[in-house]
Design a protein around this motif. Structure first.
Motif, short mmCIF file in Angstrom:
data_model
loop_
_atom_site.label_atom_id
_atom_site.label_comp_id
_atom_site.label_asym_id
_atom_site.label_seq_id
_atom_site.Cartn_x
_atom_site.Cartn_y
_atom_site.Cartn_z
N ILE A 73 -4.21 5.86 6.74
CA ILE A 73 -5.03 6.07 5.55
C ILE A 73 -4.15 5.78 4.33
O ILE A 73 -3.07 6.36 4.19
CB ILE A 73 -5.59 7.50 5.47
CG1 ILE A 73 -6.51 7.77 6.68
CG2 ILE A 73 -6.34 7.73 4.17
CD1 ILE A 73 -7.03 9.19 6.74
N ILE A 74 -4.60 4.85 3.49
CA ILE A 74 -3.80 4.47 2.32
C ILE A 74 -4.37 5.12 1.07
O ILE A 74 -5.59 5.24 0.90
CB ILE A 74 -3.74 2.93 2.16
CG1 ILE A 74 -5.13 2.31 2.09
CG2 ILE A 74 -2.95 2.32 3.30
CD1 ILE A 74 -5.12 0.82 1.87
N GLU A 75 -3.49 5.53 0.19
CA GLU A 75 -3.87 6.20 -1.05
C GLU A 75 -4.09 5.21 -2.18
O GLU A 75 -4.99 5.37 -3.00
CB GLU A 75 -2.77 7.21 -1.45
CG GLU A 75 -3.16 8.13 -2.59
CD GLU A 75 -4.21 9.13 -2.19
OE1 GLU A 75 -5.01 9.51 -3.06
OE2 GLU A 75 -4.23 9.54 -1.01
N ASP A 76 -3.26 4.16 -2.21
CA ASP A 76 -3.35 3.19 -3.31
C ASP A 76 -2.68 1.90 -2.87
O ASP A 76 -1.94 1.88 -1.87
CB ASP A 76 -2.68 3.75 -4.56
CG ASP A 76 -3.06 2.99 -5.82
OD1 ASP A 76 -3.93 2.11 -5.75
OD2 ASP A 76 -2.48 3.29 -6.89
N VAL A 77 -2.93 0.83 -3.60
CA VAL A 77 -2.27 -0.45 -3.35
C VAL A 77 -1.82 -1.01 -4.69
O VAL A 77 -2.45 -0.79 -5.73
CB VAL A 77 -3.21 -1.47 -2.65
CG1 VAL A 77 -3.50 -1.06 -1.23
CG2 VAL A 77 -4.50 -1.65 -3.43
N LEU A 133 -9.15 -1.06 -1.23
CA LEU A 133 -9.50 0.36 -1.25
C LEU A 133 -10.98 0.60 -1.01
O LEU A 133 -11.40 1.73 -0.79
CB LEU A 133 -9.08 0.97 -2.61
CG LEU A 133 -7.58 0.91 -2.92
CD1 LEU A 133 -7.32 1.48 -4.31
CD2 LEU A 133 -6.78 1.68 -1.87
N SER A 173 -8.90 3.30 3.36
CA SER A 173 -8.47 3.98 2.15
C SER A 173 -8.89 5.44 2.21
O SER A 173 -9.76 5.82 3.00
CB SER A 173 -9.08 3.32 0.91
OG SER A 173 -10.48 3.56 0.86
N SER A 174 -8.27 6.27 1.39
CA SER A 174 -8.61 7.69 1.41
C SER A 174 -10.06 7.92 0.99
O SER A 174 -10.73 8.83 1.49
CB SER A 174 -7.66 8.46 0.48
OG SER A 174 -7.70 7.92 -0.83
N PRO A 222 0.82 -1.21 0.00
CA PRO A 222 0.00 0.00 0.00
C PRO A 222 0.85 1.26 0.00
O PRO A 222 2.01 1.27 0.45
CB PRO A 222 -0.79 -0.12 1.30
CG PRO A 222 0.11 -0.91 2.21
CD PRO A 222 0.83 -1.88 1.32
#
Length: 420
Positions: A214-218, A225, A184-185, A161
């Motif tokens: 908080i994750i932006e992308d994987v 997400l 996710s964001s 991530p």
């Protein structure tokens, strides 16, 4: 003995008169002269061929470049991903979870494995209200039902991530069964969470969970997400063990995925490896073919349409030139030019128009591939066969388009042409 008229009609040379000749140099000179007399018309005539050949070169070049890029990304990501699915219930309806408690440790000891962890979508024990997620205390807002995914810390690491804020939960939080979560964001924005500085919490079925990151992308498992991620031990404590749908995500070294896929079921369950199904990465060649074939066919059809338009334009222009130069053709015939010479002259003009259009189209198509590759930071790929064939396609288009006008020009009778 044949009369002089009979000899002329049969195409035989009259006594004392040498048969007329037309060298390739003369042929080229006449073709260029005919084109340069009307340069604007010649340029517009070539436009269809330029577009057709340019589209042909650009499509094949961009397809080859995109295929190379797909292969590169496939090798980096998809070729290093293995998924192991729990199918124990399909083999034995009374079997429990196929994954042992130390599943991650067992798989991560295999050569070529970077990270391996279990994850599954949480199912409510009694009602869907158990998975209603809200960012306010109980009764403070209506909330919404979201996917809650139980994921081991090693499964998060395997997904690679990209963090926007905070951090991921780790083995300490898992061992302590702490109620923490990673969002996710997009999910965070839906719940009204914009920053972690205030130490926000979400409530899942009324149970508070501290938002750690908080994750932006994987890079893998994009379904994350759209889910609320919690430690697997916490999920087991609140909602019980998974009855179906559990799987293991494995990130491997490049080139080790298929070997790991063959070894993982035995490493996890040496007593019942059939309880687990390992899914290795797909064949990159078939992936590339499926991704590019439809697009290539569509644009090649477009290129073919452009070539047909170019051929019609060349045929029309050449036919108009024949009608405009009827007197000139008659004069040439009266001076001894044979029908074959007239045919060759107009075929040379139409063929030259097609060849020049093919060369210009090849240059434009190649430039298009280079610009697109440069803008996307790709490595441009152009097959030599494509570059060698494209101008010949333009030449063939011009020659085929000029067949009828050239034949019509050769059939002009000198007496009728000069009389008109």
């Amino acid at each position: 003995m044949l009369s002089r008229v009979g000899r002329a009609r049969r195409g035989a040379p009259l006594p004392g008169i040498r048969r007329s000749s037309f060298t390739p140099r003369d042929l080229l000179a006449e073709a260029l002269a005919g084109m340069l007399q009307r340069p604007v018309r010649s340029a517009l005539t070539m436009l269809g061929t330029i577009l057709g050949v340019g589209a042909f070169v650009a499509v094949l070049g961009l397809t080859a470049t995109a295929s190379s890029q797909i292969d590169a990304r496939f090798n980096v990501l998809s070729a290093t991903e293995v998924t192991v699915e729990d199918i124990a219930r399909e083999q034995d309806q009374f079997a429990g979870s196929a994954f042992p408690d130390d599943a991650s440790d067992r798989v991560e000891r295999l050569n070529g494995v970077q990270h391996a962890g279990i994850l599954w979508t949480v199912k409510p024990r009694r009602s869907a209200a158990e998975l209603v997620v809200t960012a306010a205390p109980v009764g403070g807002s209506r909330g919404e039902t979201l996917n809650v995914v139980a994921a081991a810390p090693s499964a998060l690491r395997a997904a690679e991530p990209q963090l926007a804020q905070g951090r991921l939960y780790d083995d300490f939080h898992t061992d302590a069964r702490q109620r923490v979560t990673v969002l996710s964001s997009g999910i965070a924005a839906r719940l009204g969470i914009t920053t972690l500085e205030t130490k926000p919490a979400v409530f899942i079925g009324g149970q508070p969970f501290t938002v750690m990151g908080i994750i932006e992308d994987v890079q893998r498992q994009p379904d994350m997400l759209l889910s609320v991620l919690v430690p697997q031990t916490t999920a087991v404590e609140l909602w019980g063990r998974p009855t179906e749908g559990a799987k293991m995500l494995i990130a491997t070294d490049l080139g080790a995925a298929r070997q790991v896929a063959g070894e993982a079921p035995t490493a996890l369950r040496p007593d019942h490896p059939e309880y687990l199904k390992a899914v290795p990465p797909a064949d990159p060649k078939s992936l590339r073919t499926s991704v590019t074939s439809d697009l290539q066919q569509l644009f090649l059809l477009l290129a073919g349409v452009c070539l047909v338009i170019g051929a019609v334009g060349i045929a029309n222009t050449t036919l108009v030139a024949v009608l405009e130069r009827t007197g000139e053709i008659g004069l040439r015939r009266a001076l001894g030019a044979q029908g074959l010479h007239i045919t060759a002259q107009f075929l040379a003009e139409s063929g030259t128009l097609g060849a020049l259009g093919g060369l210009i189209g090849t240059a434009i198509g190649t430039l298009t591939v280079l610009v697109v590759a440069w803008m996307n930071q790709w490595t441009p790929v152009m097959h030599p066969v494509t570059l060698a064939t494209a101008p010949l396609i333009g030449l063939a288009t011009g020659v085929v388009a000029g067949l009828y006008p050239a034949r019509r020009a050769s059939s002009v009778q000198p007496a009728e042409a000069l009389r008109g």
